[in-house]
Design a protein around this motif. Structure first.
Motif, PDB file in Angstrom:
ATOM      1  N   UNK A 175       1.563  -2.267  21.349  1.00  0.00           N
ATOM      2  CA  UNK A 175       0.306  -2.938  22.582  1.00  0.00           C
ATOM      3  C   UNK A 175      -0.952  -3.249  21.889  1.00  0.00           C
ATOM      4  N   UNK A 176      -1.916  -2.919  20.424  1.00  0.00           N
ATOM      5  CA  UNK A 176      -2.547  -3.002  19.791  1.00  0.00           C
ATOM      6  C   UNK A 176      -3.321  -4.215  19.381  1.00  0.00           C
ATOM      7  N   UNK A 177      -1.907  -5.314  18.898  1.00  0.00           N
ATOM      8  CA  UNK A 177      -2.073  -6.512  18.474  1.00  0.00           C
ATOM      9  C   UNK A 177      -3.296  -7.666  18.189  1.00  0.00           C
ATOM     10  N   UNK A 178      -3.294  -7.280  19.484  1.00  0.00           N
ATOM     11  CA  UNK A 178      -4.510  -8.199  20.443  1.00  0.00           C
ATOM     12  C   UNK A 178      -5.663  -7.612  20.338  1.00  0.00           C
ATOM     13  N   UNK A 179      -5.669  -6.371  19.878  1.00  0.00           N
ATOM     14  CA  UNK A 179      -7.176  -5.569  20.495  1.00  0.00           C
ATOM     15  C   UNK A 179      -8.314  -6.075  19.851  1.00  0.00           C
ATOM     16  N   UNK A 180      -9.741  -6.213  19.626  1.00  0.00           N
ATOM     17  CA  UNK A 180     -10.479  -7.279  19.489  1.00  0.00           C
ATOM     18  C   UNK A 180     -11.513  -6.022  18.214  1.00  0.00           C
ATOM     19  N   UNK A 181     -10.948  -5.094  18.566  1.00  0.00           N
ATOM     20  CA  UNK A 181     -12.035  -4.403  17.127  1.00  0.00           C
ATOM     21  C   UNK A 181     -11.190  -2.719  17.191  1.00  0.00           C
ATOM     22  N   UNK A 182     -10.539  -2.702  15.323  1.00  0.00           N
ATOM     23  CA  UNK A 182     -10.375  -2.162  15.033  1.00  0.00           C
ATOM     24  C   UNK A 182     -11.301  -0.686  14.180  1.00  0.00           C
ATOM     25  N   UNK A 183     -10.776   0.601  14.570  1.00  0.00           N
ATOM     26  CA  UNK A 183     -11.532   1.418  14.062  1.00  0.00           C
ATOM     27  C   UNK A 183     -10.494   2.191  13.256  1.00  0.00           C
ATOM     28  N   UNK A 184     -10.674   2.259  11.524  1.00  0.00           N
ATOM     29  CA  UNK A 184     -10.545   3.323  11.213  1.00  0.00           C
ATOM     30  C   UNK A 184     -11.291   4.838  10.321  1.00  0.00           C
ATOM     31  N   UNK A 185     -10.459   5.034   8.915  1.00  0.00           N
ATOM     32  CA  UNK A 185     -10.997   6.158   8.788  1.00  0.00           C
ATOM     33  C   UNK A 185     -10.286   6.423   7.056  1.00  0.00           C
ATOM     34  N   UNK A 186     -10.113   5.729   6.640  1.00  0.00           N
ATOM     35  CA  UNK A 186     -10.104   5.413   4.584  1.00  0.00           C
ATOM     36  C   UNK A 186     -10.592   5.647   4.219  1.00  0.00           C
ATOM     37  N   UNK A 187     -10.442   6.810   3.685  1.00  0.00           N
ATOM     38  CA  UNK A 187     -11.926   6.682   2.720  1.00  0.00           C
ATOM     39  C   UNK A 187     -12.011   5.520   1.763  1.00  0.00           C
ATOM     40  N   UNK A 188     -10.599   5.319   1.313  1.00  0.00           N
ATOM     41  CA  UNK A 188     -10.527   4.728   0.119  1.00  0.00           C
ATOM     42  C   UNK A 188     -10.686   2.722   1.260  1.00  0.00           C
ATOM     43  N   UNK A 189     -11.637   2.322   1.732  1.00  0.00           N
ATOM     44  CA  UNK A 189     -11.115   1.470   2.712  1.00  0.00           C
ATOM     45  C   UNK A 189     -12.301   0.602   2.961  1.00  0.00           C
ATOM     46  N   UNK A 190     -13.432  -0.320   1.915  1.00  0.00           N
ATOM     47  CA  UNK A 190     -14.198  -1.104   1.935  1.00  0.00           C
ATOM     48  C   UNK A 190     -14.434  -2.574   2.007  1.00  0.00           C
ATOM     49  N   UNK A 191     -13.304  -3.175   1.878  1.00  0.00           N
ATOM     50  CA  UNK A 191     -12.895  -4.146   2.532  1.00  0.00           C
ATOM     51  C   UNK A 191     -11.748  -4.409   2.882  1.00  0.00           C
ATOM     52  N   UNK A 192     -11.356  -5.713   3.800  1.00  0.00           N
ATOM     53  CA  UNK A 192      -9.918  -5.965   4.157  1.00  0.00           C
ATOM     54  C   UNK A 192      -8.816  -6.434   3.492  1.00  0.00           C
ATOM     55  N   UNK A 193      -9.298  -6.428   2.055  1.00  0.00           N
ATOM     56  CA  UNK A 193      -8.612  -6.516   0.844  1.00  0.00           C
ATOM     57  C   UNK A 193      -7.660  -5.469   0.428  1.00  0.00           C
ATOM     58  N   UNK A 194      -8.731  -4.007   1.253  1.00  0.00           N
ATOM     59  CA  UNK A 194      -7.877  -3.102   0.344  1.00  0.00           C
ATOM     60  C   UNK A 194      -6.827  -2.751   1.742  1.00  0.00           C
ATOM     61  N   UNK A 195      -7.580  -3.505   2.811  1.00  0.00           N
ATOM     62  CA  UNK A 195      -6.178  -2.565   4.145  1.00  0.00           C
ATOM     63  C   UNK A 195      -4.798  -3.655   3.188  1.00  0.00           C
ATOM     64  N   UNK A 196      -5.417  -5.038   3.255  1.00  0.00           N
ATOM     65  CA  UNK A 196      -4.172  -5.558   2.794  1.00  0.00           C
ATOM     66  C   UNK A 196      -3.101  -4.882   1.538  1.00  0.00           C
ATOM     67  N   UNK A 197      -4.445  -4.261   0.934  1.00  0.00           N
ATOM     68  CA  UNK A 197      -3.418  -4.308  -0.557  1.00  0.00           C
ATOM     69  C   UNK A 197      -2.164  -2.907  -0.220  1.00  0.00           C
TER      70      UNK A 197
END
Length: 305
Positions: A216-238
């Protein structure tokens, strides 16, 4: 009145209070009553500099909550009132234990409200206990006026120009997506966005699989998340390399509500953010329609490069 022999009797204004959620702290500051604070559930979870000064001075105890609440410490402190939260899983509730011990406890239910303003309006609940109703009415009216002033700036955005939005992230193997009747869904709508689960009727989060969210959201334009330890998209990939498949990730339009953390990782989004619904809305408008608020600087949300 007669017929309520088992009801709590709370003398107001209360002179001392213990709060088991940091979302209750801004009420005390806004109502000039922080000096009534005698305990919190966890020192580390407190962001408020003023409250931290009281903690450093030894004036605010740490009492825990849920099954680990320090009942003996609360009984020693003898607060006029403890404010707690309620859970649908009884084993996490503190209030039955406190009530059985004769401690006055009130449940602040702001967390079930479907709007940011609704959550903020619980200021009046705390004010009633402090006998400061008039001050709370003024403060909330000011919040509402500022919120509406921001919302009106994007009210004329054509449907075709409203970015599509989704939220949340995986926790173990479950992705908890805010329901379509949640305050997050309303916030996105007020900010001129289109929430991908807006047609859902749930107020609480919806547990989904990664695949269901991506569909449903794979092509959505904006993603809001809330993980305390995510400061870059590299953190998401990790955390999970599959996050890189989302369009919002590839387009570098991922935002996190962790812009205000202290050295203990206490998050001010869950403190002063409760008292500043207008600023939270302004942040989201700035993200979705930066041209509508050129002068605004993000306060609670962080862009993840």
């Amino acid at each position: 009145p007669e017929g309520f022999a088992d009801a709590q009797v709370i003398q107001i204004p209360i002179r001392s209070i213990a709060v088991l959620s940091t979302t209750h702290l801004p009420h005390l500051e806004m109502l000039d009553a922080l000096d009534r604070l005698v305990a919190v559930s966890s020192h580390e979870n407190v962001y408020s500099p003023a409250a931290r000064r009281l903690i450093a001075a030894g004036k605010v105890a740490e009492v825990g909550r849920g099954p680990s609440v320090n009942l003996e410490r609360i009984l020693d402190l003898r607060p006029d009132l403890v404010t707690a939260v309620g859970h649908d899983q009884p084993q996490y509730n503190t209030h039955p234990l406190l009530r059985n011990a004769g401690v006055n406890v009130a449940i602040n239910s702001e967390y079930v409200e479907p709007t940011l303003l609704g959550r903020s309006e619980w200021l009046k609940f705390t004010a009633a206990l402090l006998n400061r109703d008039g001050l709370a009415q003024r403060r909330f009216a000011e919040m509402t006026e500022r919120y509406e002033a921001y919302a009106v700036r994007v009210r004329d955005v054509p449907a075709a120009h409203k970015p599509s939005v989704f939220g949340g992230s995986l926790h173990r193997d479950v992705w908890y997506v805010p329901g379509g009747d949640s305050y997050i869904a309303r916030l996105v709508a007020d900010a001129g966005g289109v929430y991908r689960w807006a047609d859902d009727a749930h107020r609480a989060s919806i547990p989904l699989s990664f695949e269901a969210v991506f569909e449903r959201a794979g092509d959505a334009e904006v993603w809001f998340t809330s993980d305390l330890d995510w400061f870059t998209r590299t953190d998401l990939l990790a955390a999970n390399e599959r996050y890189g498949a989302f369009k919002a990730f590839r387009a570098s339009r991922v935002y996190n509500q962790n812009a205000r953390l202290n050295e203990h990782k206490a998050n001010d989004y869950w403190e002063s953010g409760i008292a500043e619904p207008d600023i939270v809305l302004a942040d989201v408008i700035k993200i979705l329609h930066p041209d509508r608020l050129p002068e605004h600087q993000l306060k609670y949300y962080r862009w993840l490069p």
